[in-house]
Design an enzyme around this catalytic site. Structure first.
Site, PDB file in Angstrom:
ATOM      1  N   ARG A  15     -13.264   8.595   8.182  1.00 53.48           N
ATOM      2  CA  ARG A  15     -12.905   9.688   9.101  1.00 53.48           C
ATOM      3  C   ARG A  15     -12.995  11.078   8.472  1.00 53.48           C
ATOM      4  NH1 ARG A  15      -7.383   8.527  11.476  1.00 53.48           N
ATOM      5  NH2 ARG A  15      -7.175   6.899   9.932  1.00 53.48           N
ATOM      6  N   GLY A 104      -4.341   6.790  -3.556  1.00 56.57           N
ATOM      7  CA  GLY A 104      -4.995   8.050  -3.922  1.00 56.57           C
ATOM      8  C   GLY A 104      -5.010   9.065  -2.802  1.00 56.57           C
ATOM      9  N   TYR A 348     -18.448  45.428 -13.545  1.00 53.19           N
ATOM     10  CA  TYR A 348     -18.585  44.029 -13.948  1.00 53.19           C
ATOM     11  C   TYR A 348     -18.456  43.925 -15.465  1.00 53.19           C
ATOM     12  CZ  TYR A 348     -20.455  39.517 -15.184  1.00 53.19           C
ATOM     13  OH  TYR A 348     -20.599  38.271 -15.727  1.00 53.19           O
TER      14      TYR A 348
HETATM   15  C1  UD1 Z   1      -1.940   1.081   4.413  1.00 55.23           C
HETATM   16  C2  UD1 Z   1      -0.861   0.013   4.529  1.00 55.23           C
HETATM   17  C3  UD1 Z   1       0.087   0.390   5.666  1.00 55.23           C
HETATM   18  C4  UD1 Z   1       0.674   1.750   5.402  1.00 55.23           C
HETATM   19  C5  UD1 Z   1      -0.427   2.784   5.190  1.00 55.23           C
HETATM   20  C6  UD1 Z   1       0.164   4.068   4.695  1.00 55.23           C
HETATM   21  C7  UD1 Z   1      -1.840  -2.097   3.805  1.00 55.23           C
HETATM   22  C8  UD1 Z   1      -2.433  -3.381   4.247  1.00 55.23           C
HETATM   23  N1  UD1 Z   1      -1.461  -1.262   4.775  1.00 55.23           N
HETATM   24  O1  UD1 Z   1      -2.710   1.041   5.591  1.00 55.23           O
HETATM   25  O2  UD1 Z   1       1.121  -0.556   5.767  1.00 55.23           O
HETATM   26  O3  UD1 Z   1       1.505   2.144   6.478  1.00 55.23           O
HETATM   27  O4  UD1 Z   1      -1.364   2.338   4.200  1.00 55.23           O
HETATM   28  O5  UD1 Z   1      -0.801   5.069   4.592  1.00 55.23           O
HETATM   29  O6  UD1 Z   1      -1.690  -1.871   2.620  1.00 55.23           O
HETATM   30  N2  UD1 Z   1      -7.973   0.784  -0.664  1.00 55.23           N
HETATM   31  C9  UD1 Z   1      -8.690   0.262  -1.707  1.00 55.23           C
HETATM   32  N3  UD1 Z   1      -9.370  -0.891  -1.518  1.00 55.23           N
HETATM   33  C10 UD1 Z   1      -9.336  -1.583  -0.353  1.00 55.23           C
HETATM   34  C11 UD1 Z   1      -8.583  -1.049   0.716  1.00 55.23           C
HETATM   35  C12 UD1 Z   1      -7.903   0.125   0.515  1.00 55.23           C
HETATM   36  O7  UD1 Z   1      -8.752   0.853  -2.780  1.00 55.23           O
HETATM   37  O8  UD1 Z   1      -9.960  -2.642  -0.284  1.00 55.23           O
HETATM   38  C13 UD1 Z   1      -7.237   2.044  -0.874  1.00 55.23           C
HETATM   39  C14 UD1 Z   1      -7.743   3.164   0.009  1.00 55.23           C
HETATM   40  O9  UD1 Z   1      -8.733   3.913  -0.660  1.00 55.23           O
HETATM   41  C15 UD1 Z   1      -6.482   3.976   0.227  1.00 55.23           C
HETATM   42  C16 UD1 Z   1      -5.382   2.948   0.170  1.00 55.23           C
HETATM   43  O10 UD1 Z   1      -5.905   1.842  -0.511  1.00 55.23           O
HETATM   44  O11 UD1 Z   1      -6.270   4.926  -0.791  1.00 55.23           O
HETATM   45  C17 UD1 Z   1      -4.866   2.530   1.535  1.00 55.23           C
HETATM   46  O12 UD1 Z   1      -5.907   1.960   2.279  1.00 55.23           O
HETATM   47  P1  UD1 Z   1      -6.108   2.266   3.812  1.00 55.23           P
HETATM   48  O13 UD1 Z   1      -7.310   1.559   4.260  1.00 55.23           O
HETATM   49  O14 UD1 Z   1      -5.995   3.717   4.059  1.00 55.23           O
HETATM   50  O15 UD1 Z   1      -4.827   1.519   4.401  1.00 55.23           O
HETATM   51  P2  UD1 Z   1      -4.102   1.830   5.771  1.00 55.23           P
HETATM   52  O16 UD1 Z   1      -4.820   1.120   6.850  1.00 55.23           O
HETATM   53  O17 UD1 Z   1      -3.866   3.275   5.902  1.00 55.23           O
END
Ligand code: UD1
Ligand code: MG
Length: 451
Positions: A15, A104, A348
């Site tokens: 996004r 992150g 400058y």
């Molecule tokens: C996650 C949480 C959710 C929480 C939310 C808060 C899980 C399953 N869900 O959902 O409960 O409310 O964050 O913001 O944990 N990432 C990886 N590898 C992966 C998947 C994700 O490194 O395979 C990292 C992403 O880069 C990100 C973070 O993990 O920094 C969270 O992943 P994201 O996909 O944003 O999870 P949400 O669906 O937001």
């Protein structure tokens, strides 16, 4: 209890509509990832492991640029947050302590919150950071019973009843290393998204007779960035916090909402910052300095009592001594201006050193670049550089020397000497009058023919 920090940063951030990995988008001059690293660093972790995937090379470079001791592990396929944490197993081999998992893209967790999580770990095996969301949206929901956290339900899996819960998962967790990996081993991907959810470890822990609890914090801390709109909101939140801190630290901000700080801006007490000033990374301003309106500073040091601007630009390596004045439309880069130097207008100064109390006239330029190489200009103390002097570097001007206005200085000027390097003036008596008459007559003739 020793801690290891795991920061998940493998996701693409679809996004964001960006070629840059999401965690490298900047807030107050630092990538989000670096903000997360700084937040975690307050725990003085024994290890910091970053899980990278999308744009791993760039993510790794940015992480290492901030802290050369971090480990970066690769998650080639993003199969979920539990799978991401599982990639850190080897990096944390032999570590015996708590693992704190941060995201992150959730850059603003406060040191106090992390400390409270560590504290809660004394009584619970799994500690999750939650917050009450004004708009719970798609966050995971925390199902609690008194002090106990029973499980986390991802939005996609939640029943209508569970969706009504406003206590949400921030994603931050604290678990002992060996317990964490045992629990992760039991996580499956039998869910709507076919992902390995880290959040599942809570339910699994409970089923095994372990305890879990949620520590809560203000929603502003758990602010996650998923879009450019979120990024702008995160920037605004961070700036508001920096401005409040600056005011509390005894710095005058005439119009706080117009001053932009970098994550690492350091400003001394009793400094005054006028409206519309922008600080890039790496700026230190000492006590009692004044930064006047519409100035832009980055990578520079401004000593006590100095006055910068209005409309000044200080670039990396600008070192301003005490009581230096740098005025409007003056740019300084990689240059030391010793105490009391004045360069007040349209100038400058790059790759230079200027001795104390030297006055640099309006329109002076250090010609530091020959198209291929950069060269230095050295000016002594108490010198006087005439207006519109071109200092063609490399060149040295001695103490107490002067240059005539409009000079192009290509050779060194000894101390105490006056250097003039410009065409000699010639006066033609009456010629201006004649020229004017000629030109006006021409204009009159043209007006006649145009009728
Ligand atoms: C996650 C949480 C959710 C929480 C939310 C808060 C899980 C399953 N869900 O959902 O409960 O409310 O964050 O913001 O944990 N990432 C990886 N590898 C992966 C998947 C994700 O490194 O395979 C990292 C992403 O880069 C990100 C973070 O993990 O920094 C969270 O992943 P994201 O996909 O944003 O999870 P949400 O669906 O937001
Ligand atoms: Mg997210």
């Amino acid at each position: 209890m020793s801690t290891a920090l795991v920061i998940l940063a493998a996701g693409k951030g679809t996004r964001m509509e960006s070629d840059l990995p999401k965690v490298l988008h900047k807030i107050a001059g630092a990538p989000m990832l670096v903000h997360a690293m700084m937040a975690g660093a307050t725990l003085e972790p024994e290890h910091t492991v970053i899980v990278a995937g999308h744009g791993a090379e760039a993510v790794s470079a940015a992480a290492r640029a901030h802290d050369e001791h971090v480990s970066v592990v690769l998650q080639t396929e993003q199969l979920g947050t539990a799978h991401a944490v599982a990639q850190t197993r080897d990096a944390l081999e032999g570590f015996d302590g708590d693992v704190i998992v941060l995201f992150g893209d959730t850059p603003f967790i406060s040191p106090d919150t992390l400390a409270r999580m560590s504290e809660a770990r004394k009584n619970h095996d799994v500690v999750v950071l939650g917050f009450t969301a004004r708009d719970p949206g798609r966050y995971g929901r925390l199902v609690t019973e008194g002090d106990n956290l029973l499980r986390i339900v991802e939005f996609k899996e939640a029943s209508a009843q569970e969706k009504a819960i406003t206590l949400c998962n921030s994603g931050v967790m604290a678990v002992a290393r060996d317990v964490l990996f045992e629990l992760i081993d039991a996580v499956g991907n039998d869910n709507v998204a076919r992902e390995y959810y880290l959040t599942d470890i809570v339910g699994i822990a409970r089923a095994r007779g372990l305890s879990a609890t949620a520590v809560t914090c203000d929603e502003a801390e758990t602010l996650g960035v998923n879009s450019r709109t979120d990024l702008a909101a995160a920037e605004a939140t961070f700036q508001a916090r920096m401005r409040a801190e600056a005011l509390a630290a005894g710095i005058t901000l005439q119009a706080p909402e117009t001053v932009y700080f970098a994550y690492d801006t350091v400003i001394g007490r009793d400094s005054e910052i006028e409206p519309n000033v922008v600080f890039g990374p790496g700026v230190t301003v000492e006590s009692g300095a004044t930064i006047r309106a519409f100035s832009h500073l980055e990578g520079c040091h401004v000593s006590e009592g100095a006055i910068v601007g209005p409309y000044a630009r200080l670039r990396p390596g600008a070192e301003l001594g005490a009581y230096v004045h740098v005025g409007n439309f003056v740019e300084v880069k990689n240059a030391i201006l010793h105490e009391g130097v004045k360069a007040n207008h349209l100038t400058y100064i790059g790759d230079a050193e200027i001795g104390e109390k030297t006055n640099v006239g309006a329109g002076t330029i250090t010609c530091n670049y020959d198209g291929v190489f950069k060269h230095r200009t050295v000016i002594g103390a108490r010198a006087f550089i005439g207006s519109s002097t071109m200092l063609v570097a490399p060149v040295t001007i001695g103490d107490g020397a002067m240059t005539g206005s409009g000079s192009v200085i290509t050779e060194d000027v000894p101390a105490g000497a006056l250097a003039i390097g410009r065409g000699k003036q010639v006066n033609k008596p009456g010629l201006a009058r004649k020229l004017f008459e000629m030109l006006r007559a021409r204009k009159a003739r043209q007006a006649e023919t145009d009728k």
